[in-house]
Design a protein around this motif. Structure first.
Motif, PDB file in Angstrom:
ATOM      1  N   MET A   1      27.007  35.697   9.867  1.00  0.00           N
ATOM      2  CA  MET A   1      26.190  35.209  10.432  1.00  0.00           C
ATOM      3  C   MET A   1      24.429  36.601  10.569  1.00  0.00           C
ATOM      4  O   MET A   1      24.962  36.979   9.797  1.00  0.00           O
ATOM      5  N   THR A   2      23.449  36.300  10.573  1.00  0.00           N
ATOM      6  CA  THR A   2      22.677  36.787  10.711  1.00  0.00           C
ATOM      7  C   THR A   2      21.872  37.434  11.873  1.00  0.00           C
ATOM      8  O   THR A   2      21.863  38.225  13.188  1.00  0.00           O
ATOM      9  N   VAL A   4      19.861  40.083  13.497  1.00  0.00           N
ATOM     10  CA  VAL A   4      18.840  40.314  14.466  1.00  0.00           C
ATOM     11  C   VAL A   4      18.365  42.103  14.678  1.00  0.00           C
ATOM     12  O   VAL A   4      19.800  41.888  15.714  1.00  0.00           O
ATOM     13  N   HIS A  29      23.458  34.884  20.988  1.00  0.00           N
ATOM     14  CA  HIS A  29      23.354  34.968  19.532  1.00  0.00           C
ATOM     15  C   HIS A  29      23.918  35.782  19.209  1.00  0.00           C
ATOM     16  O   HIS A  29      23.631  36.960  19.413  1.00  0.00           O
ATOM     17  N   GLU A  31      25.333  38.214  17.122  1.00  0.00           N
ATOM     18  CA  GLU A  31      24.899  39.170  16.224  1.00  0.00           C
ATOM     19  C   GLU A  31      23.659  40.363  15.987  1.00  0.00           C
ATOM     20  O   GLU A  31      22.506  39.327  15.664  1.00  0.00           O
ATOM     21  N   GLY A  82      18.825  44.942  11.110  1.00  0.00           N
ATOM     22  CA  GLY A  82      18.397  43.627  10.575  1.00  0.00           C
ATOM     23  C   GLY A  82      17.392  43.141   9.887  1.00  0.00           C
ATOM     24  O   GLY A  82      16.136  43.614   9.476  1.00  0.00           O
ATOM     25  N   GLU A  83      17.897  42.150   9.043  1.00  0.00           N
ATOM     26  CA  GLU A  83      16.928  40.997   8.766  1.00  0.00           C
ATOM     27  C   GLU A  83      15.438  40.251   9.130  1.00  0.00           C
ATOM     28  O   GLU A  83      14.198  40.029   8.401  1.00  0.00           O
ATOM     29  N   TYR A  84      15.957  40.204  10.685  1.00  0.00           N
ATOM     30  CA  TYR A  84      14.808  39.445  11.363  1.00  0.00           C
ATOM     31  C   TYR A  84      14.743  40.305  12.550  1.00  0.00           C
ATOM     32  O   TYR A  84      15.863  40.928  12.802  1.00  0.00           O
ATOM     33  N   LEU A 103      15.815  31.538  15.327  1.00  0.00           N
ATOM     34  CA  LEU A 103      16.247  32.129  14.661  1.00  0.00           C
ATOM     35  C   LEU A 103      15.761  31.016  13.122  1.00  0.00           C
ATOM     36  O   LEU A 103      15.566  31.005  11.955  1.00  0.00           O
ATOM     37  N   VAL A 107      14.438  31.892   9.643  1.00  0.00           N
ATOM     38  CA  VAL A 107      15.255  31.979   8.397  1.00  0.00           C
ATOM     39  C   VAL A 107      15.200  31.070   7.411  1.00  0.00           C
ATOM     40  O   VAL A 107      15.127  30.143   7.332  1.00  0.00           O
ATOM     41  N   PRO A 155      10.787  38.417  10.414  1.00  0.00           N
ATOM     42  CA  PRO A 155      11.301  38.478   9.308  1.00  0.00           C
ATOM     43  C   PRO A 155      10.777  40.566   9.339  1.00  0.00           C
ATOM     44  O   PRO A 155       9.326  40.688   9.173  1.00  0.00           O
TER      45      PRO A 155
END
Length: 263
Positions: A1-2, A4, A29, A31, A82-84, A103, A107, A155
């Motif tokens: 998962m992404t 955040v 969400h 993660e 996190g990437e975001y 998201l 993404v 991002p």
């Protein structure tokens, strides 16, 4: 998962902080990491955060001397994994689906900032901002702030490239969006659902004196005149809100041109 990263600055808001923390940790969400930046609190903020962190490993607690909300947010961005990235305030709340709904719009979409509508709740009323769907958010953002900090997802790389202006006491989010509007590659996407509730009280950062508001608007007008000059309505609205003393003064500001560094 992404993954955040959620950055939450706080200063002496122990009475309302737990509601905000829970609104992040109860997202559908799962993660995520919640980075709480304690900006020099003198109340029992540390007890609340440490109690919640003891049962949820996603909470990271960082303390620092009081430096203001923009500096605290920038500190959180600098340590985020996190990437975001999303932001929350210590007196506001997300709906459980906030991250899940935003998201898909960020993404894999490059330099895209997604933001949701929010409910603005005061002692006398509750309104939804923005009330209508914004098909062209960039145009609206030049004229007024429709994307409060707590409503955005972006991002992390974009947040690192464009940090909050630590010299501003008010309107830090709008100043940030105006800076982003200088870049053609940054897109804004509006999710027309009230997924955030902002509670405004007398001690909220968005309160404060008319003088502090006017100083901040004056600063923004001078710093971003190049962006605002492209939209006469935006310039006129900001000038009126800042209580500028004369049309001559406004003409002098516009005529300077050049860089966007002066005040």
């Amino acid at each position: 998962m992404t993954l955040v990263s959620v950055v939450l600055p706080t200063h002496n808001r122990a009475g309302v902080l737990e509601r905000s923390l829970n609104s992040v940790l109860h997202q559908t969400h799962y993660e995520l990491e919640l980075i709480v930046i304690d900006d020099g609190s003198a109340d029992h903020t540390h007890e609340i955060v440490q109690r919640i962190a003891s049962v949820d490993s996603r909470v990271r607690y960082i303390t620092q001397p009081n430096a203001g909300a923009p500096a605290a947010r920038n500190r959180g961005v600098s340590v985020a994994r996190g990437e975001y990235l999303a932001f929350q305030d210590s007196d506001d709340a997300w709906e459980p689906e906030f991250l899940e709904r935003l998201l898909p719009f960020v993404v894999g979409q490059g330099a895209t900032v997604a933001f949701a509508s929010h409910r603005l709740v005061t002692s006398s009323r509750a309104v939804v901002v923005p009330a209508a769907h914004q098909s062209f958010p960039r145009a609206t953002l030049r004229r007024r702030n429709i994307a409060s900090t707590q409503t955005v997802l972006m991002p992390r790389a974009l947040a690192i490239d464009t940090p909050f202006d630590e010299g501003l006491q008010r309107f830090q989010d709008w100043e940030l969006w105006l800076r982003m509007l200088r870049r053609d590659d940054i897109q804004f996407v509006h999710v027309h659902e009230p997924l955030v509730t902002l509670y405004r009280s007398a001690d909220s950062i968005s309160g404060g004196s008319a003088a502090s508001r006017d100083r901040a608007l004056h600063y923004i007008l001078c710093k971003h005149r190049t962006v605002l000059q492209t939209d006469p309505i935006a310039m006129a609205r900001l000038a009126a809100r800042a209580y500028l003393r004369s049309f001559w003064w406004l003409k002098r500001v516009v005529a300077r041109g050049g860089g966007d560094n002066g005040t």
